[in-house]
Design an enzyme around this catalytic site. Structure first.
Site, PDB file in Angstrom:
ATOM      1  N   TYR A 104       0.854  -1.190   0.000  1.00 11.60           N
ATOM      2  CA  TYR A 104       0.000   0.000   0.000  1.00 11.60           C
ATOM      3  C   TYR A 104       0.885   1.232   0.000  1.00 11.60           C
ATOM      4  O   TYR A 104       1.392   1.668   1.027  1.00 11.60           O
ATOM      5  CB  TYR A 104      -0.929   0.009   1.212  1.00 11.60           C
ATOM      6  CG  TYR A 104      -1.948  -1.107   1.248  1.00 11.60           C
ATOM      7  CD1 TYR A 104      -2.176  -1.918   0.142  1.00 11.60           C
ATOM      8  CD2 TYR A 104      -2.678  -1.365   2.407  1.00 11.60           C
ATOM      9  CE1 TYR A 104      -3.104  -2.938   0.178  1.00 11.60           C
ATOM     10  CE2 TYR A 104      -3.618  -2.388   2.450  1.00 11.60           C
ATOM     11  CZ  TYR A 104      -3.829  -3.173   1.332  1.00 11.60           C
ATOM     12  OH  TYR A 104      -4.746  -4.194   1.377  1.00 11.60           O
ATOM     13  N   PHE A 109     -13.128  -4.637   0.179  1.00 10.51           N
ATOM     14  CA  PHE A 109     -14.200  -3.908  -0.507  1.00 10.51           C
ATOM     15  C   PHE A 109     -15.564  -4.255   0.099  1.00 10.51           C
ATOM     16  O   PHE A 109     -16.499  -4.630  -0.629  1.00 10.51           O
ATOM     17  CB  PHE A 109     -14.195  -4.175  -2.013  1.00 10.51           C
ATOM     18  CG  PHE A 109     -13.070  -3.535  -2.765  1.00 10.51           C
ATOM     19  CD1 PHE A 109     -12.293  -2.537  -2.192  1.00 10.51           C
ATOM     20  CD2 PHE A 109     -12.767  -3.921  -4.060  1.00 10.51           C
ATOM     21  CE1 PHE A 109     -11.252  -1.941  -2.894  1.00 10.51           C
ATOM     22  CE2 PHE A 109     -11.729  -3.337  -4.777  1.00 10.51           C
ATOM     23  CZ  PHE A 109     -10.972  -2.343  -4.181  1.00 10.51           C
ATOM     24  N   PRO A 110     -15.716  -4.160   1.422  1.00 10.97           N
ATOM     25  CA  PRO A 110     -16.993  -4.532   2.045  1.00 10.97           C
ATOM     26  C   PRO A 110     -18.154  -3.644   1.613  1.00 10.97           C
ATOM     27  O   PRO A 110     -19.309  -4.029   1.768  1.00 10.97           O
ATOM     28  CB  PRO A 110     -16.710  -4.380   3.546  1.00 10.97           C
ATOM     29  CG  PRO A 110     -15.596  -3.390   3.626  1.00 10.97           C
ATOM     30  CD  PRO A 110     -14.744  -3.672   2.418  1.00 10.97           C
ATOM     31  N   LEU A 111     -17.840  -2.467   1.067  1.00 13.23           N
ATOM     32  CA  LEU A 111     -18.892  -1.565   0.581  1.00 13.23           C
ATOM     33  C   LEU A 111     -18.904  -1.497  -0.943  1.00 13.23           C
ATOM     34  O   LEU A 111     -19.454  -0.562  -1.529  1.00 13.23           O
ATOM     35  CB  LEU A 111     -18.697  -0.160   1.167  1.00 13.23           C
ATOM     36  CG  LEU A 111     -18.754  -0.097   2.701  1.00 13.23           C
ATOM     37  CD1 LEU A 111     -18.471   1.320   3.186  1.00 13.23           C
ATOM     38  CD2 LEU A 111     -20.110  -0.566   3.204  1.00 13.23           C
ATOM     39  N   GLY A 161     -17.794   1.649  -2.734  1.00 11.83           N
ATOM     40  CA  GLY A 161     -18.715   2.774  -2.688  1.00 11.83           C
ATOM     41  C   GLY A 161     -20.061   2.527  -3.332  1.00 11.83           C
ATOM     42  O   GLY A 161     -21.018   3.275  -3.105  1.00 11.83           O
TER      43      GLY A 161
END
Length: 288
Positions: A68, A213-215, A218
């Site tokens: 990252y 990427f639990p959402l 976006g």
């Protein structure tokens, strides 16, 4: 929000490897870098504030990686939180190299994994890493060699537990024949459940499942997205509803929503306090 209130703890706990308790709603650090997960963030001080506020809100599980930035997120974690609270669990990863923004290449040579583990120890200011994850399985290197090096690091006391990232059930079973695996980290959210078989396996075997990427980057948190209307009906935000669904879906799910905003962090963490009725959970499950 009350400075002493710790809403994250309402998510309950999970014991990584059976011996390392963490609050189930954690924080990911991928968004604390520049565009394309490349270079420094626009406002490093803002990232530091997010990390410190997360701990204040009861988050004690921070997920990061050497790639990252690269080598940006880990030093930010140290800047924000060192010396670390006794109950803070920091997970990091190695096994992906970077050649530019949004470019990722698996490298699992044993000497490279060892080098990156040593660099992570330095960047984080730690003498051991609680959870060290193989960021990707390198198809050019035998899996036994990749995991064997991590096992050596474990035997040397430099890492405590070993995890995998973006794997199948078959990959996990193959890995378990070499070393104990305490966690997997795969793409999973209400809108993308292709890793459902892996989640079922992990849940059955008490292996932590960290959904990245639990959402849905976006998609699920937009005011005009698929969760907008049910969120309005229940007086919560779409992102809170998506996270509440994950927390209810399985006790092994350990969401790590990332953000570069204290405001969004506080909103996400409050999802831990949402009690999702069975009827709403079922409706969301079948409608997505």
């Amino acid at each position: 929000m009350n400075a002493t209130h710790q809403p994250a703890t309402a998510a309950g706990t999970f014991r990584l490897g059976g011996d390392l308790p963490i609050t189930r709603l954690g924080l990911g650090t991928m968004q604390m870098t520049g565009p394309g997960v490349w270079g420094d963030p626009k406002d490093p001080d803002r990232a530091v504030r997010v990390l410190r506020r997360a701990v204040e809100l009861g988050v004690n599980f921070i997920d990061t990686a050497d790639s990252y930035g690269p080598a940006v997120a880990e030093p930010l974690v140290k800047k924000a939180l060192y010396p670390y609270p006794d109950d803070l669990v920091i997970a990091t990863k190695a096994g992906l190299t970077r050649s530019g923004p949004d470019r990722w290449h698996p490298v699992g040579r044993p000497e490279y994994l060892r080098q990156q583990a040593e660099m992570s120890l330095r960047h984080l200011g730690m003498d051991h890493i609680d959870l060290f994850q193989l960021h990707r399985i390198d198809p050019k290197v035998p899996l036994e060699e990749q995991l064997g090096e991590l096992q050596l690091l474990q035997q040397e006391g430099k890492i405590r537990h070993i995890g995998l990232s973006e794997v199948s059930v078959e990959d996990l079973e193959a890995a378990l024949r070499t070393v104990p695996i305490v966690s997997v980290q795969n793409l999973f959210n209400l809108a993308d459940r292709t890793a459902e078989p892996l989640l079922e396996y992990a849940t059955h075997h008490a292996i932590g499942f960290i959904p990245w990427f639990p959402l849905a980057t976006g998609k699920l948190s937009r005011d005009d997205g698929p969760l907008a209307e049910p969120a309005r009906q229940h007086g919560v935000s779409p992102s809170q509803l998506a996270l509440a669904w994950l927390l209810k879906r399985s006790p092994a799910l350990l969401p790590i929503p990332g953000t570069s905003s204290v405001e969004h962090l506080e909103e996400n963490v409050r999802a831990a306090e949402i009690v999702l009725p069975e009827a709403v959970f079922d409706a969301m499950t079948h409608a997505a």
